[in-house]
Design a protein around this motif. Structure first.
Motif, short mmCIF file in Angstrom:
data_model
loop_
_atom_site.label_atom_id
_atom_site.label_comp_id
_atom_site.label_asym_id
_atom_site.label_seq_id
_atom_site.Cartn_x
_atom_site.Cartn_y
_atom_site.Cartn_z
N THR A 1 -29.29 2.80 20.34
CA THR A 1 -29.71 2.40 19.00
C THR A 1 -28.89 3.16 17.97
OG1 THR A 1 -31.96 1.92 19.73
CG2 THR A 1 -31.64 2.33 17.38
N THR B 1 -28.40 4.01 13.87
CA THR B 1 -29.06 3.97 12.57
C THR B 1 -28.13 4.55 11.52
OG1 THR B 1 -31.02 4.65 11.32
CG2 THR B 1 -30.20 6.19 12.96
N GLN C 1 -30.83 0.67 4.45
CA GLN C 1 -31.05 1.31 5.74
C GLN C 1 -30.96 0.26 6.85
OE1 GLN C 1 -31.93 4.67 6.54
NE2 GLN C 1 -31.77 4.05 8.69
N HIS C 2 -30.26 0.61 7.94
CA HIS C 2 -30.14 -0.30 9.07
C HIS C 2 -30.35 0.44 10.38
CE1 HIS C 2 -28.80 -3.78 6.79
NE2 HIS C 2 -27.98 -2.99 6.12
N THR C 3 -31.08 -0.18 11.28
CA THR C 3 -31.27 0.30 12.64
C THR C 3 -30.96 -0.85 13.58
OG1 THR C 3 -32.99 1.86 11.95
CG2 THR C 3 -32.89 1.30 14.30
#
Length: 226
Positions: free
Chosen positions: A74, A76, A176-178
């Protein structure tokens, strides 16, 4: 919510630097000398109280790369675009510019590359001083393309763009990105590989050489979750 615990980062954090220099093992990567492209300015600045990577493109091309070896995880990050590229698009080489891109390169076996592209890739590798990745997925802040769409680079299908933000409606605003990198790889390259290869590097960059334009953006809190 952004991560601020340094132990949660598997990448060298921009917060660790005491000056404007990008911290090791991040390294600047430019195009081969034969292209004679101006260099995008990439350094660390404090924005809104946080250390961020500043990417200032002016008719230029440039990236910084962080070597990394392991399974896709993942990712972020936060990014902010202050000056957009209003002429950029992925319709052709003449407009293929990106104001912000965060990429992962993968060690996909050469035999997974479609035969029509394999010769071109081997030729590019012959002229390159460094080993080229066989597959690169770039998250981008695009100009015209819709959020969620995936586009082949007009220059090489070994690079795929996934649009996370687009246009100039949200300038000077942190986003914001995950992302589940493995899932996104399969969305972009699933027709070539049903398994997810190891990541070889994380790359951040901006370019405005094809449109002869200029852009300004920032990337912060970039991490791979352990």
């Amino acid at each position: 919510m952004a991560l601020h615990n340094a132990q949660a980062y598997e990448l060298s954090s921009f917060e660790t630097t005491t000056n404007a220099k990008v911290p090791a093992p991040w390294q600047y990567v430019a195009l081969p000398e034969r292209y004679a492209k101006p260099l995008t300015t990439i350094d660390v600045q404090t924005v809104d109280g946080k250390k961020a990577l500043r990417l200032l493109a002016d008719k230029s091309w440039g990236t910084v790369a962080h070597p990394w070896s392991g399974a896709a995880k993942t990712m972020t990050f936060q990014w902010r675009l202050d000056k957009a590229l209003t002429q950029a698009s992925f319709k052709g080489k003449a407009t293929e510019d990106t104001a912000l891109k965060v990429c992962a390169s993968f060690d996909m076996p050469d035999d997974r590359i479609p035969s029509g592209e394999r010769t071109l890739f081997k030729l590019a590798q012959f002229f390159s001083k460094e080993k080229l990745p066989t597959a690169t997925l770039c998250y981008v802040w695009a100009n015209l393309e819709a959020i969620g769409t995936i586009h082949n680079s007009p220059t090489t299908a070994r690079v795929r763009y996934m649009v996370l933000d687009t246009g100039a409606q949200s300038l000077k605003t942190w986003k914001q990105h995950t992302r589940n990198v493995a899932n996104d790889f399969l969305k972009a390259f699933g027709a070539e590989s049903k398994t997810v290869p190891a990541i070889t590097a994380i790359i951040v960059g901006a370019d405005a050489d094809n449109t002869s334009d200029n852009s300004l953006g920032y990337v912060a809190d970039l991490s791979l979750l352990p």
